[in-house]
Design a protein around this motif. Structure first.
Motif, PDB file in Angstrom:
ATOM      1  N   LYS A  58       3.705  -4.430 -10.809  1.00 34.23           N
ATOM      2  CA  LYS A  58       2.356  -3.959 -11.165  1.00 34.23           C
ATOM      3  C   LYS A  58       1.292  -4.823 -10.499  1.00 34.23           C
ATOM      4  N   ARG A  59       1.542  -6.118 -10.386  1.00 34.05           N
ATOM      5  CA  ARG A  59       0.589  -7.015  -9.733  1.00 34.05           C
ATOM      6  C   ARG A  59       0.422  -6.636  -8.258  1.00 34.05           C
ATOM      7  N   LEU A  60       1.519  -6.293  -7.585  1.00 34.11           N
ATOM      8  CA  LEU A  60       1.441  -5.871  -6.187  1.00 34.11           C
ATOM      9  C   LEU A  60       0.643  -4.572  -6.075  1.00 34.11           C
ATOM     10  N   LEU A  61       0.927  -3.616  -6.941  1.00 36.36           N
ATOM     11  CA  LEU A  61       0.184  -2.351  -6.914  1.00 36.36           C
ATOM     12  C   LEU A  61      -1.291  -2.582  -7.219  1.00 36.36           C
ATOM     13  N   ASP A  62      -1.565  -3.438  -8.220  1.00 36.33           N
ATOM     14  CA  ASP A  62      -2.959  -3.756  -8.563  1.00 36.33           C
ATOM     15  C   ASP A  62      -3.689  -4.394  -7.389  1.00 36.33           C
ATOM     16  N   SER A  63      -2.997  -5.279  -6.665  1.00 32.98           N
ATOM     17  CA  SER A  63      -3.627  -5.979  -5.538  1.00 32.98           C
ATOM     18  C   SER A  63      -4.014  -5.011  -4.426  1.00 32.98           C
ATOM     19  N   LYS A  64      -3.351  -3.854  -4.391  1.00 34.66           N
ATOM     20  CA  LYS A  64      -3.654  -2.836  -3.388  1.00 34.66           C
ATOM     21  C   LYS A  64      -4.641  -1.800  -3.920  1.00 34.66           C
ATOM     22  N   GLY A  65      -5.092  -1.983  -5.165  1.00 29.40           N
ATOM     23  CA  GLY A  65      -6.038  -1.045  -5.752  1.00 29.40           C
ATOM     24  C   GLY A  65      -5.433   0.309  -6.078  1.00 29.40           C
ATOM     25  N   VAL A  66      -4.123   0.323  -6.335  1.00 32.29           N
ATOM     26  CA  VAL A  66      -3.402   1.564  -6.597  1.00 32.29           C
ATOM     27  C   VAL A  66      -3.480   1.928  -8.079  1.00 32.29           C
ATOM     28  N   ASP A  67      -3.857   3.168  -8.336  1.00 35.26           N
ATOM     29  CA  ASP A  67      -3.770   3.694  -9.697  1.00 35.26           C
ATOM     30  C   ASP A  67      -2.342   4.158  -9.914  1.00 35.26           C
ATOM     31  N   TYR A  68      -1.797   3.874 -11.075  1.00 38.49           N
ATOM     32  CA  TYR A  68      -0.435   4.307 -11.372  1.00 38.49           C
ATOM     33  C   TYR A  68      -0.321   4.669 -12.843  1.00 38.49           C
ATOM     34  N   VAL A  69       0.679   5.486 -13.132  1.00 43.42           N
ATOM     35  CA  VAL A  69       0.988   5.858 -14.505  1.00 43.42           C
ATOM     36  C   VAL A  69       2.170   4.996 -14.929  1.00 43.42           C
ATOM     37  N   GLU A  70       2.007   4.297 -16.039  1.00 38.01           N
ATOM     38  CA  GLU A  70       3.064   3.419 -16.533  1.00 38.01           C
ATOM     39  C   GLU A  70       3.725   4.041 -17.753  1.00 38.01           C
ATOM     40  N   TYR A  71       5.048   4.073 -17.731  1.00 39.09           N
ATOM     41  CA  TYR A  71       5.827   4.554 -18.867  1.00 39.09           C
ATOM     42  C   TYR A  71       6.610   3.370 -19.427  1.00 39.09           C
ATOM     43  N   ASP A  72       6.241   2.920 -20.611  1.00 41.85           N
ATOM     44  CA  ASP A  72       6.943   1.813 -21.262  1.00 41.85           C
ATOM     45  C   ASP A  72       8.135   2.390 -22.020  1.00 41.85           C
ATOM     46  N   ILE A  73       9.342   2.055 -21.587  1.00 38.25           N
ATOM     47  CA  ILE A  73      10.550   2.606 -22.199  1.00 38.25           C
ATOM     48  C   ILE A  73      11.171   1.674 -23.232  1.00 38.25           C
ATOM     49  N   THR A  74      10.465   0.600 -23.585  1.00 39.60           N
ATOM     50  CA  THR A  74      11.011  -0.373 -24.530  1.00 39.60           C
ATOM     51  C   THR A  74      11.503   0.310 -25.798  1.00 39.60           C
ATOM     52  N   MET A  75      10.673   1.161 -26.377  1.00 34.90           N
ATOM     53  CA  MET A  75      11.015   1.819 -27.635  1.00 34.90           C
ATOM     54  C   MET A  75      11.065   3.343 -27.488  1.00 34.90           C
ATOM     55  N   ASP A  76      11.086   3.826 -26.264  1.00 32.42           N
ATOM     56  CA  ASP A  76      10.997   5.265 -26.023  1.00 32.42           C
ATOM     57  C   ASP A  76      12.255   5.773 -25.326  1.00 32.42           C
ATOM     58  N   GLY A  77      13.231   6.183 -26.126  1.00 37.50           N
ATOM     59  CA  GLY A  77      14.495   6.674 -25.578  1.00 37.50           C
ATOM     60  C   GLY A  77      14.335   7.905 -24.717  1.00 37.50           C
ATOM     61  N   LYS A  78      13.361   8.752 -25.048  1.00 40.02           N
ATOM     62  CA  LYS A  78      13.135   9.975 -24.275  1.00 40.02           C
ATOM     63  C   LYS A  78      12.696   9.625 -22.854  1.00 40.02           C
ATOM     64  N   LYS A  79      11.762   8.671 -22.726  1.00 44.21           N
ATOM     65  CA  LYS A  79      11.303   8.248 -21.393  1.00 44.21           C
ATOM     66  C   LYS A  79      12.420   7.512 -20.645  1.00 44.21           C
ATOM     67  N   ARG A  80      13.245   6.747 -21.369  1.00 43.47           N
ATOM     68  CA  ARG A  80      14.367   6.048 -20.729  1.00 43.47           C
ATOM     69  C   ARG A  80      15.334   7.080 -20.136  1.00 43.47           C
ATOM     70  N   ASP A  81      15.637   8.120 -20.905  1.00 46.74           N
ATOM     71  CA  ASP A  81      16.514   9.178 -20.406  1.00 46.74           C
ATOM     72  C   ASP A  81      15.891   9.891 -19.209  1.00 46.74           C
ATOM     73  N   GLU A  82      14.571  10.118 -19.282  1.00 41.96           N
ATOM     74  CA  GLU A  82      13.860  10.749 -18.171  1.00 41.96           C
ATOM     75  C   GLU A  82      13.992   9.903 -16.906  1.00 41.96           C
ATOM     76  N   MET A  83      13.826   8.581 -17.052  1.00 42.07           N
ATOM     77  CA  MET A  83      13.944   7.671 -15.912  1.00 42.07           C
ATOM     78  C   MET A  83      15.331   7.775 -15.297  1.00 42.07           C
ATOM     79  N   ARG A  84      16.354   7.785 -16.136  1.00 42.72           N
ATOM     80  CA  ARG A  84      17.737   7.840 -15.634  1.00 42.72           C
ATOM     81  C   ARG A  84      18.049   9.174 -14.974  1.00 42.72           C
ATOM     82  N   THR A  85      17.403  10.234 -15.424  1.00 43.30           N
ATOM     83  CA  THR A  85      17.575  11.538 -14.787  1.00 43.30           C
ATOM     84  C   THR A  85      16.909  11.548 -13.414  1.00 43.30           C
TER      85      THR A  85
END
Length: 86
Positions: free
Chosen positions: A20-47
């Motif tokens: 994220k620091r590298l992306l921030d340094s380039k001024g890039v907007d990004y969507v962050e998905y925190d999968i710590t407690m989100d099994g649905k997003k974790r499964d989405e990532m693995r798919t």
């Protein structure tokens, strides 16, 4: 036109912070998905990135580019800006 950047992360992940620091340094907007407690997003990532068991997992315009080390390698090789539409 700027690329759509998505990053799957977990809390307290040093590699996620570094990516994220590298992306921030380039001024890039990004969507962050925190999968710590989100099994649905974790499964989405693995798919979306079969075999991916670690975070971050980074996608640029829907294409899996890998993790923090992969992102840093693209930057070192001078390829990241082109992917980001810079």
């Amino acid at each position: 036109m700027a690329a759509k950047v998505e990053i799957y992360t977990k809390m307290f992940c040093g590699y996620c912070h570094r990516a994220k620091r590298l992306l921030d340094s380039k001024g890039v907007d990004y969507v962050e998905y925190d999968i710590t407690m989100d099994g649905k997003k974790r499964d989405e990532m693995r798919t979306r990135a079969p075999g991916a068991m670690t975070v971050p997992q980074i996608f640029i315009d829907g294409v899996a580019v890998g993790g923090s080390d992969d992102l840093a390698a693209l930057e070192r090789e001078g390829k990241l800006d082109g992917l980001l539409g810079h």
